[in-house]
Design a protein around this motif. Structure first.
Motif, PDB file in Angstrom:
ATOM      1  N   TYR A 278      -4.217  12.728   6.016  1.00 56.35           N
ATOM      2  CA  TYR A 278      -3.387  13.610   6.758  1.00 56.35           C
ATOM      3  C   TYR A 278      -2.763  14.388   5.564  1.00 56.35           C
ATOM      4  O   TYR A 278      -2.764  15.788   5.585  1.00 56.35           O
ATOM      5  CB  TYR A 278      -2.484  13.381   7.856  1.00 56.35           C
ATOM      6  N   LEU A 279      -1.870  13.857   4.863  1.00 58.41           N
ATOM      7  CA  LEU A 279      -1.176  14.420   3.818  1.00 58.41           C
ATOM      8  C   LEU A 279      -1.991  15.199   2.949  1.00 58.41           C
ATOM      9  O   LEU A 279      -1.622  16.160   2.370  1.00 58.41           O
ATOM     10  CB  LEU A 279      -0.131  13.382   2.977  1.00 58.41           C
ATOM     11  N   SER A 280      -2.755  14.555   2.683  1.00 58.83           N
ATOM     12  CA  SER A 280      -4.148  15.350   1.599  1.00 58.83           C
ATOM     13  C   SER A 280      -4.504  16.569   2.132  1.00 58.83           C
ATOM     14  O   SER A 280      -4.694  17.631   1.537  1.00 58.83           O
ATOM     15  CB  SER A 280      -5.043  14.192   1.100  1.00 58.83           C
ATOM     16  N   HIS A 281      -4.847  16.432   3.499  1.00 59.27           N
ATOM     17  CA  HIS A 281      -5.308  17.306   4.172  1.00 59.27           C
ATOM     18  C   HIS A 281      -4.374  18.564   4.355  1.00 59.27           C
ATOM     19  O   HIS A 281      -4.746  19.801   4.123  1.00 59.27           O
ATOM     20  CB  HIS A 281      -6.031  17.233   5.419  1.00 59.27           C
ATOM     21  N   TYR A 282      -3.218  18.267   4.453  1.00 61.36           N
ATOM     22  CA  TYR A 282      -2.235  19.386   4.787  1.00 61.36           C
ATOM     23  C   TYR A 282      -1.842  19.940   3.390  1.00 61.36           C
ATOM     24  O   TYR A 282      -1.894  21.362   3.531  1.00 61.36           O
ATOM     25  CB  TYR A 282      -1.005  18.652   5.271  1.00 61.36           C
TER      26      TYR A 282
ATOM     27  N   ALA B 244      -4.232  -4.499   7.473  1.00 52.88           N
ATOM     28  CA  ALA B 244      -3.944  -3.738   8.736  1.00 52.88           C
ATOM     29  C   ALA B 244      -3.008  -2.567   8.163  1.00 52.88           C
ATOM     30  O   ALA B 244      -3.183  -1.504   8.759  1.00 52.88           O
ATOM     31  CB  ALA B 244      -3.679  -4.615   9.809  1.00 52.88           C
ATOM     32  N   PRO B 245      -2.182  -2.925   7.658  1.00 50.53           N
ATOM     33  CA  PRO B 245      -0.991  -1.475   7.357  1.00 50.53           C
ATOM     34  C   PRO B 245      -1.840  -0.606   6.467  1.00 50.53           C
ATOM     35  O   PRO B 245      -1.228   0.470   6.660  1.00 50.53           O
ATOM     36  CB  PRO B 245       0.055  -2.409   6.650  1.00 50.53           C
ATOM     37  N   TYR B 246      -2.765  -1.050   5.516  1.00 48.31           N
ATOM     38  CA  TYR B 246      -3.440  -0.022   4.685  1.00 48.31           C
ATOM     39  C   TYR B 246      -4.257   1.013   5.884  1.00 48.31           C
ATOM     40  O   TYR B 246      -4.054   2.138   5.421  1.00 48.31           O
ATOM     41  CB  TYR B 246      -4.445  -0.440   3.880  1.00 48.31           C
ATOM     42  N   MET B 247      -4.687   0.518   6.732  1.00 47.14           N
ATOM     43  CA  MET B 247      -5.708   1.269   7.640  1.00 47.14           C
ATOM     44  C   MET B 247      -4.773   2.309   8.341  1.00 47.14           C
ATOM     45  O   MET B 247      -5.103   3.699   8.465  1.00 47.14           O
ATOM     46  CB  MET B 247      -6.290   0.537   8.978  1.00 47.14           C
ATOM     47  N   VAL B 248      -3.483   1.805   8.784  1.00 49.15           N
ATOM     48  CA  VAL B 248      -2.552   3.055   9.494  1.00 49.15           C
ATOM     49  C   VAL B 248      -2.221   3.635   8.177  1.00 49.15           C
ATOM     50  O   VAL B 248      -1.847   5.120   8.467  1.00 49.15           O
ATOM     51  CB  VAL B 248      -1.381   2.106   9.951  1.00 49.15           C
ATOM     52  N   PHE B 249      -1.537   3.286   7.048  1.00 55.68           N
ATOM     53  CA  PHE B 249      -1.019   4.019   6.295  1.00 55.68           C
ATOM     54  C   PHE B 249      -1.996   5.111   5.522  1.00 55.68           C
ATOM     55  O   PHE B 249      -1.599   6.515   5.154  1.00 55.68           O
ATOM     56  CB  PHE B 249      -0.469   3.530   5.055  1.00 55.68           C
TER      57      PHE B 249
ATOM     58  N   PHE C  84       0.920  -1.217  -0.231  1.00 57.78           N
ATOM     59  CA  PHE C  84      -0.124  -0.042  -0.026  1.00 57.78           C
ATOM     60  C   PHE C  84       0.576   1.346  -0.083  1.00 57.78           C
ATOM     61  O   PHE C  84       0.367   2.099  -0.806  1.00 57.78           O
ATOM     62  CB  PHE C  84      -0.948  -0.029   1.193  1.00 57.78           C
ATOM     63  N   PRO C  85       1.852   1.537   0.857  1.00 55.01           N
ATOM     64  CA  PRO C  85       2.724   2.532   0.802  1.00 55.01           C
ATOM     65  C   PRO C  85       3.357   2.658  -0.801  1.00 55.01           C
ATOM     66  O   PRO C  85       3.550   3.797  -1.411  1.00 55.01           O
ATOM     67  CB  PRO C  85       3.708   2.424   1.806  1.00 55.01           C
ATOM     68  N   GLY C  86       3.692   1.445  -1.137  1.00 55.66           N
ATOM     69  CA  GLY C  86       4.397   1.306  -2.387  1.00 55.66           C
ATOM     70  C   GLY C  86       3.393   1.847  -3.602  1.00 55.66           C
ATOM     71  O   GLY C  86       3.969   2.769  -4.493  1.00 55.66           O
ATOM     72  N   LEU C  87       2.297   1.381  -3.637  1.00 51.03           N
ATOM     73  CA  LEU C  87       1.227   1.942  -4.525  1.00 51.03           C
ATOM     74  C   LEU C  87       1.263   3.598  -4.372  1.00 51.03           C
ATOM     75  O   LEU C  87       1.169   4.229  -5.265  1.00 51.03           O
ATOM     76  CB  LEU C  87      -0.165   1.161  -4.224  1.00 51.03           C
TER      77      LEU C  87
ATOM     78  N   HIS D   4     -11.134   3.948  10.908  1.00 50.63           N
ATOM     79  CA  HIS D   4      -9.817   3.156  10.591  1.00 50.63           C
ATOM     80  C   HIS D   4      -9.241   2.726  12.201  1.00 50.63           C
ATOM     81  O   HIS D   4      -8.787   1.305  12.103  1.00 50.63           O
ATOM     82  CB  HIS D   4      -8.721   4.007  10.101  1.00 50.63           C
ATOM     83  N   VAL D   5      -9.176   3.675  13.020  1.00 54.77           N
ATOM     84  CA  VAL D   5      -8.826   3.030  14.421  1.00 54.77           C
ATOM     85  C   VAL D   5      -9.659   1.862  15.117  1.00 54.77           C
ATOM     86  O   VAL D   5      -9.195   0.786  15.465  1.00 54.77           O
ATOM     87  CB  VAL D   5      -8.691   4.199  15.436  1.00 54.77           C
ATOM     88  N   ALA D   6     -10.821   1.883  14.657  1.00 50.07           N
ATOM     89  CA  ALA D   6     -11.891   0.862  15.122  1.00 50.07           C
ATOM     90  C   ALA D   6     -11.487  -0.374  14.660  1.00 50.07           C
ATOM     91  O   ALA D   6     -11.537  -1.500  15.387  1.00 50.07           O
ATOM     92  CB  ALA D   6     -13.105   1.267  15.403  1.00 50.07           C
ATOM     93  N   LEU D   7     -11.249  -0.442  13.361  1.00 48.59           N
ATOM     94  CA  LEU D   7     -11.150  -1.473  12.622  1.00 48.59           C
ATOM     95  C   LEU D   7      -9.734  -2.302  13.239  1.00 48.59           C
ATOM     96  O   LEU D   7      -9.571  -3.505  13.245  1.00 48.59           O
ATOM     97  CB  LEU D   7     -10.904  -1.201  11.240  1.00 48.59           C
TER      98      LEU D   7
END
Length: 270
Positions: A92-96, A81-86, A12-15, A130-133
């Motif tokens: 956040y990056l999009s908002h910033y 799971a890593p997707y939810m974190v990323f 997911f980070p790679g994509l 995301h956190v609840a998942l």
């Protein structure tokens, strides 16, 4: 199992960074906010498509809704799971970058606790989802089910069916195609898939349970533990809220297009 977790942490980070690099070179007129936003939406669409495919495979393979198991359930939960974190980071990056592009006195000059708080205030529901998942759904799926209910976990995977179309809608707006026929058709698909896979899904799961054990649909809830019914209500409530928001957005779009068409007709008449 560890391999699935590591794979998700790479994929997911790679994509995201690959999409970001490709879009930056392809759409040179786009701002960083545009590139990050579309990249995040594309990764979201990929994850949702994989989740839906996994869900369909699990649901179609389980004949007994309680005891049948499928290897994809635990593997995909770890993979996702890593997707939810990323995705929290990507949002956040999009908002910033969006706030920086808008400018003004409130535009962030750099990453800070203030920009993080502003992001959390604006997108608290998605972050909470995301956190609840991660902190609730994942432990229950992996540790506390005792191998039961893979069918229902597969059903929950299919709730992601509407997400690719939501992402497509956002990308079409980014491409300034929000008044196009394609955007209207995509909007109808969003409403249909969201209502079917995120709201009707819950009575469907109750019906499948009742069918297996010979219980009428309206009596199924009384045969289930209280925590199961409460958990389903907790999952269903935000889906109903988001569906209402989608309906309101669709209504605003419809009324705007009617006004625009009315203005065009008046101009022709004059």
């Amino acid at each position: 199992m560890t391999a699935a977790l590591v794979c998700g942490a790479v994929v997911f980070p790679g994509l995201f960074f690959s999409f970001r690099k490709i879009l930056k070179h392809t759409w040179t007129e786009w701002s960083d906010a545009d590139v990050v936003s579309v990249s995040e939406r594309l990764v979201s669409a990929v994850h949702a498509s994989l989740a839906t495919a996994a869900g369909v495979m699990v649901v179609s393979s389980c004949r007994d809704v309680m005891t049948d198991s499928h290897w994809l359930v635990n593997s995909f939960v770890l993979f996702g799971a890593p997707y939810m974190v990323f995705d929290i980071y990507a949002m956040y990056l999009s908002h910033y970058h969006t706030e920086r592009t808008r400018g003004g006195s409130r535009a962030p000059s750099g990453h800070s606790l203030h920009t993080v708080r502003a992001f959390l205030r604006r997108g608290w529901m998605l972050v909470l989802h995301h956190v609840a998942l991660l902190l609730v759904f994942m432990p229950i799926t992996l540790c506390f089910r005792r191998g039961l209910g893979d069918f229902f976990i597969g059903c929950l995977f299919t709730t992601e069916l509407s997400t690719p179309f939501v992402s497509i809608g956002k990308i079409l707006i980014q491409l300034r195609l929000d008044d196009s026929k394609l955007h209207r058709i995509n909007g109808l698909i969003v409403l249909l898939t969201f209502f079917t896979c995120r709201i009707l899904l819950f009575p469907f799961m109750y019906w499948m349970y009742g069918r297996q054990f010979g219980i009428p649909l309206h009596r199924v809830a009384f045969h289930l533990p209280l925590q199961c019914n409460v958990g389903n209500l907790v999952l269903l409530a935000p889906q109903v809220y988001w569906f209402i928001l989608l309906l309101k957005k669709a209504q605003r779009l419809y009324l705007r297009q009617r006004r625009q068409q009315g203005d065009k007709d008046r101009m022709k008449a004059d």
